[in-house]
Scaffold this motif. Structure first.
Motif, PDB file in Angstrom:
ATOM      1  N   HIS A 292       0.848  -1.192   0.000  1.00 51.91           N
ATOM      2  CA  HIS A 292       0.000   0.000   0.000  1.00 51.91           C
ATOM      3  C   HIS A 292       0.881   1.239   0.000  1.00 51.91           C
ATOM      4  CE1 HIS A 292      -3.176   2.761   0.746  1.00 51.91           C
ATOM      5  NE2 HIS A 292      -3.052   2.843   2.049  1.00 51.91           N
ATOM      6  N   VAL A 293       0.605   2.147  -0.911  1.00 48.34           N
ATOM      7  CA  VAL A 293       1.340   3.407  -1.008  1.00 48.34           C
ATOM      8  C   VAL A 293       0.332   4.552  -1.055  1.00 48.34           C
ATOM      9  CG1 VAL A 293       2.676   4.845  -2.600  1.00 48.34           C
ATOM     10  CG2 VAL A 293       3.449   2.531  -2.079  1.00 48.34           C
ATOM     11  N   ARG A 294       0.645   5.635  -0.365  1.00 47.94           N
ATOM     12  CA  ARG A 294      -0.155   6.855  -0.440  1.00 47.94           C
ATOM     13  C   ARG A 294       0.750   7.984  -0.905  1.00 47.94           C
ATOM     14  NH1 ARG A 294      -2.417   9.134   4.107  1.00 47.94           N
ATOM     15  NH2 ARG A 294      -4.302   9.752   3.041  1.00 47.94           N
ATOM     16  N   LEU A 295       0.289   8.732  -1.896  1.00 50.22           N
ATOM     17  CA  LEU A 295       1.017   9.888  -2.408  1.00 50.22           C
ATOM     18  C   LEU A 295       0.128  11.114  -2.295  1.00 50.22           C
ATOM     19  CD1 LEU A 295       2.220   8.515  -5.891  1.00 50.22           C
ATOM     20  CD2 LEU A 295       3.406   8.288  -3.702  1.00 50.22           C
TER      21      LEU A 295
ATOM     22  N   ARG B 124       7.358  -2.834 -11.750  1.00 50.11           N
ATOM     23  CA  ARG B 124       6.339  -1.780 -11.715  1.00 50.11           C
ATOM     24  C   ARG B 124       5.111  -2.309 -10.987  1.00 50.11           C
ATOM     25  NH1 ARG B 124       5.579   2.015 -16.933  1.00 50.11           N
ATOM     26  NH2 ARG B 124       7.844   1.932 -16.585  1.00 50.11           N
ATOM     27  N   VAL B 125       4.742  -1.669  -9.901  1.00 48.25           N
ATOM     28  CA  VAL B 125       3.605  -2.120  -9.097  1.00 48.25           C
ATOM     29  C   VAL B 125       2.369  -1.248  -9.298  1.00 48.25           C
ATOM     30  CG1 VAL B 125       5.000  -3.281  -7.346  1.00 48.25           C
ATOM     31  CG2 VAL B 125       4.478  -0.842  -7.079  1.00 48.25           C
ATOM     32  N   VAL B 126       2.562  -0.014  -9.761  1.00 53.11           N
ATOM     33  CA  VAL B 126       1.448   0.885 -10.076  1.00 53.11           C
ATOM     34  C   VAL B 126       1.796   1.587 -11.381  1.00 53.11           C
ATOM     35  CG1 VAL B 126       0.171   2.946  -9.400  1.00 53.11           C
ATOM     36  CG2 VAL B 126       0.835   1.280  -7.652  1.00 53.11           C
ATOM     37  N   ASP B 127       0.856   1.573 -12.331  1.00 52.47           N
ATOM     38  CA  ASP B 127       1.104   2.246 -13.609  1.00 52.47           C
ATOM     39  C   ASP B 127      -0.061   3.176 -13.935  1.00 52.47           C
ATOM     40  OD1 ASP B 127       1.866   3.114 -16.069  1.00 52.47           O
ATOM     41  OD2 ASP B 127       2.159   1.136 -16.950  1.00 52.47           O
ATOM     42  N   HIS B 128       0.106   4.432 -13.584  1.00 47.81           N
ATOM     43  CA  HIS B 128      -0.869   5.471 -13.909  1.00 47.81           C
ATOM     44  C   HIS B 128      -0.272   6.444 -14.919  1.00 47.81           C
ATOM     45  CE1 HIS B 128      -3.429   4.890  -9.999  1.00 47.81           C
ATOM     46  NE2 HIS B 128      -3.478   3.870 -10.819  1.00 47.81           N
TER      47      HIS B 128
ATOM     48  N   LEU C 145      -3.081   3.748  -3.193  1.00 48.95           N
ATOM     49  CA  LEU C 145      -2.672   2.745  -4.167  1.00 48.95           C
ATOM     50  C   LEU C 145      -2.405   1.409  -3.476  1.00 48.95           C
ATOM     51  CD1 LEU C 145      -0.125   5.160  -5.829  1.00 48.95           C
ATOM     52  CD2 LEU C 145      -2.462   4.720  -6.609  1.00 48.95           C
ATOM     53  N   TYR C 146      -2.864   0.344  -4.113  1.00 49.70           N
ATOM     54  CA  TYR C 146      -2.698  -1.000  -3.567  1.00 49.70           C
ATOM     55  C   TYR C 146      -2.107  -1.906  -4.644  1.00 49.70           C
ATOM     56  CZ  TYR C 146      -5.951   0.716  -0.006  1.00 49.70           C
ATOM     57  OH  TYR C 146      -6.545   1.446   0.991  1.00 49.70           O
ATOM     58  N   PHE C 147      -1.385  -2.930  -4.204  1.00 53.65           N
ATOM     59  CA  PHE C 147      -0.813  -3.900  -5.131  1.00 53.65           C
ATOM     60  C   PHE C 147      -0.489  -5.168  -4.347  1.00 53.65           C
ATOM     61  CE2 PHE C 147       2.159  -0.619  -3.798  1.00 53.65           C
ATOM     62  CZ  PHE C 147       3.164  -1.344  -3.155  1.00 53.65           C
ATOM     63  N   THR C 148      -0.132  -6.227  -5.066  1.00 55.57           N
ATOM     64  CA  THR C 148       0.234  -7.480  -4.413  1.00 55.57           C
ATOM     65  C   THR C 148       1.460  -7.250  -3.541  1.00 55.57           C
ATOM     66  OG1 THR C 148      -0.593  -8.707  -6.309  1.00 55.57           O
ATOM     67  CG2 THR C 148       0.863  -9.883  -4.800  1.00 55.57           C
TER      68      THR C 148
ATOM     69  N   VAL D  21      -9.831  -4.684  -3.550  1.00 56.63           N
ATOM     70  CA  VAL D  21     -10.084  -5.459  -4.765  1.00 56.63           C
ATOM     71  C   VAL D  21      -9.460  -4.713  -5.943  1.00 56.63           C
ATOM     72  CG1 VAL D  21     -11.856  -6.454  -6.261  1.00 56.63           C
ATOM     73  CG2 VAL D  21     -12.217  -6.362  -3.784  1.00 56.63           C
ATOM     74  N   LEU D  22      -8.646  -5.428  -6.733  1.00 54.40           N
ATOM     75  CA  LEU D  22      -7.985  -4.822  -7.884  1.00 54.40           C
ATOM     76  C   LEU D  22      -8.478  -5.469  -9.174  1.00 54.40           C
ATOM     77  CD1 LEU D  22      -4.288  -4.689  -6.578  1.00 54.40           C
ATOM     78  CD2 LEU D  22      -5.961  -2.845  -6.591  1.00 54.40           C
TER      79      LEU D  22
END
Length: 610
Positions: free
Chosen positions: A335-338, A363-367, A378-381, A416-417
């Motif tokens: 989990h990341v918060r920006l 790459r865990v988040v691609d915006h 932001l959430y990821f495995t 849920v992703l």
């Protein structure tokens, strides 16, 4: 004035509570021969007791002492095997008085006491003893407590022990208690991704355990817990090979895996500190790349402007620039918060990558193709990583990426992703979630998102646009995967509306998800469709039976089907089939203008909103 009867005593006087006397007087009977009718023999010591008291306090003793067996006979003597006298004495005192002094007992007695509470089904006592043990965990006792907790399936105490061992892994490996762990408990500990010691430390500790327990069939199973590919070639050849505890084939397989696998595919271990931001100086994190580094991890998310309070990097097409954070140690995060700089209406695009060695990045988040603004959740495995980099790819105003705050952690809160995007269950079209209305006319900014479904009338409480010109557009803070929406169309009279809704991630390509252009719709609209990625939702009115303006009071994304309309709302819940509901009509405002819901005259229909 009190409503109590003048002759009736106060409750504090009428209720007698002498439980402390009961406890003291029954406690005086503990280990006394007087009135005793059963004797327990534990480790050769005699414990006289009173069967009626024990039976009243404990189902186990009720069955034992009144069950018709020989223990039921008057003045029976009962031998208790596998029971320690000191712990049994504590138990008797608890059964007679309801009290136990845990802090004055030795640790091994406490564990025996816990075992008796478990064996005799005394759940409140078991819970209280477990809770106390959690407060006194340290390196020298945690393995022993964990073994007992595992034996009795005490999940909360076991989890507390594991968490403690994770945080103090090297010290635990070198403790005497580690050598006393059962094989099952040992494997449970060292097979955890969060048991964050080096693989060499784990290997040497398991070697000591095998020597302590005798090298035999169990040795091979125990040594499989070592993640050999995480060791250096020198360690495998000079530490593992001479031990003789790992076969040459297993060593060769490990060398092959290490040489052929990409670094981030190795099964790393990392520190696990749940629900706490570890991108802080407290945990040794630092910003190692980017401009104005000091602002990013200072915890200040309020004091920033055009000149200070943010870190930044130039946006370059080759993506070599970025803002990079080094964590204090390899850690498990998901989990990341920006906080993107948001003092104006600009939006940014970016991606996030993680690494263990600054060479192999995942790459865990691609915006990078989406427009985002303000706070990003932001959430990821879950991944083990030491380095995290945030690379800006676009800014709608200039060629610089500005980041005010960065947080990362491991959270057990489920997210849920779908295709890397969060599928929200709660409404994210709120001011608190940093959503905003970027197109549409209203007397108060973001009235559409303030959650107020009660206070609207002919003159205020809604957002609108002229039919045939413009739309109502909501920007979410980040892209979500959305499959439902909910609207409240202005419904203070009998009018109906037609409309359609489109979604986009960049304000350039739009996808129509709702088409109600041929329907007469009014009041509440609950809309469901196949999930689509969305940062922007555009509501376009096409018809109003009363005038040339489209009016919307409230917007939800996704639809909150379990929420009730605010009490007193003029609108009653209606489906998206355009059903008509009857409700009270407020008094019409005494003045009119072109975007009011009132039926306009030909001269007022083109006027702008005040």
């Amino acid at each position: 004035m009190s409503n109590s009867h003048p002759l009736r005593p106060l409750a504090s006087v009428s209720e007698i509570d002498h439980i402390h006397l009961l406890s003291e007087q029954l406690g005086a009977l503990v280990l006394g021969e007087e009135y005793s009718d059963v004797t327990f023999i534990v480790e050769g010591k005699r414990f006289p007791a009173h069967r009626v008291i024990l039976a009243a306090r404990c189902h186990y003793f009720r069955a034992l002492l009144y069950g018709g067996m020989k223990e039921s006979h008057p003045q029976a003597e009962v031998c208790l095997e596998e029971t320690r006298a000191e712990a049994f004495s504590m138990l008797l005192h608890y059964l007679y008085t309801g009290r136990a002094s845990l802090s004055s007992a030795r640790e091994e007695v406490l564990l025996d006491f816990l075992g008796l509470a478990h064996r005799y089904g005394l759940q409140p006592l078991e819970d209280s003893t477990s809770e106390f043990l959690r407060t006194i965990l340290h390196t020298s006792n945690v393995c022993l407590v964990f073994d007992v907790a595992s034996l009795y399936s005490l999940s909360v105490l076991s989890a507390a022990c594991c968490s403690f061992m994770d945080r103090h892994a090297p010290e635990v490996l070198n403790s005497d208690g580690f050598l006393l762990l059962s094989k099952t408990a040992l494997l449970t500990v060292v097979q955890r991704d969060s048991f964050a010691a080096t693989e060499k430390e784990i290997f040497l500790a398991l070697c000591r355990w095998c020597r302590q327990h005798g090298e035999g069939p169990e040795t091979q199973e125990v040594m499989t817990a070592v993640r050999l590919p995480l060791m250096t070639l020198t360690e495998m050849l000079n530490v593992v090979r001479p031990s003789g505890l790992v076969s040459p084939d297993d060593l060769l397989d490990a060398i092959k895996t290490r040489s052929e696998s990409r670094n981030m595919d190795l099964n790393y271990r990392g520190m696990l500190i749940p629900e706490e931001n570890i991108a802080t100086m407290k945990y040794g994190a630092q910003v190692v790349k980017g401009e104005l580094k000091s602002a990013l991890l200072d915890g200040d998310t309020q004091n920033y402007d055009l000149d200070h309070g943010f870190s930044r990097h130039p946006i370059e097409e080759d993506g070599r620039a970025g803002i990079q954070v080094k964590l204090g140690q390899p850690s498990i995060i998901n989990h990341v918060r920006l906080l993107l700089w948001d003092r104006d209406s600009r939006s940014y695009s970016y991606y996030i990558e993680v690494s263990m060695d600054e060479l192999d990045w995942v790459r865990v988040v691609d915006h990078s193709k989406y427009l985002c603004r303000s706070w990003q959740n932001l959430y990821f495995t879950a991944r083990v990583c030491r380095y995290i980099r945030i690379v800006g790819t676009h800014n709608t105003v200039n060629k610089v990426f500005h980041l005010v705050a960065f947080e990362c952690m491991f959270t057990s809160t489920p997210a849920v992703l779908e295709n890397g995007l969060v599928v929200p269950s709660q409404n994210v079209a709120t001011i608190g979630c940093c959503a905003s209305v970027i197109e549409g006319v209203s007397r108060s900014r973001n009235a559409l998102l303030n959650g107020d479904t009660r206070n609207y009338d002919w003159d205020s409480g809604y957002t609108c646009h002229q039919l045939g010109s413009g739309a109502i557009v909501i920007q979410l803070a980040q892209p979500f995967s959305i499959g439902s929406l909910r609207l409240l169309l202005w419904d203070c009279d009998d009018r109906s509306y037609s409309y359609y809704i489109e979604v986009s991630t960049n304000q350039q390509q739009w996808t129509k998800v709702v088409d109600h252009t041929r329907m007469a719709c009014r009041s509440w609209q609950t809309l469901k469709f196949d999930n689509h990625p969305a940062s922007f939702i555009r509501i376009v009115g096409t018809h109003n039976t009363a005038n040339e303006v489209f009016h919307c009071v409230h917007f939800e994304c996704p639809a909150q089907l379990d929420t009730q309309v605010t009490e007193g709302s003029p609108g009653l819940d209606a489906s998206d089939s355009g059903a008509t509901s009857q409700q009270p009509r407020p008094q019409r405002a005494s003045h009119t203008h072109g975007l009011l819901p009132s039926q306009p005259s030909s001269s007022s229909s083109s006027q702008s909103h005040h």
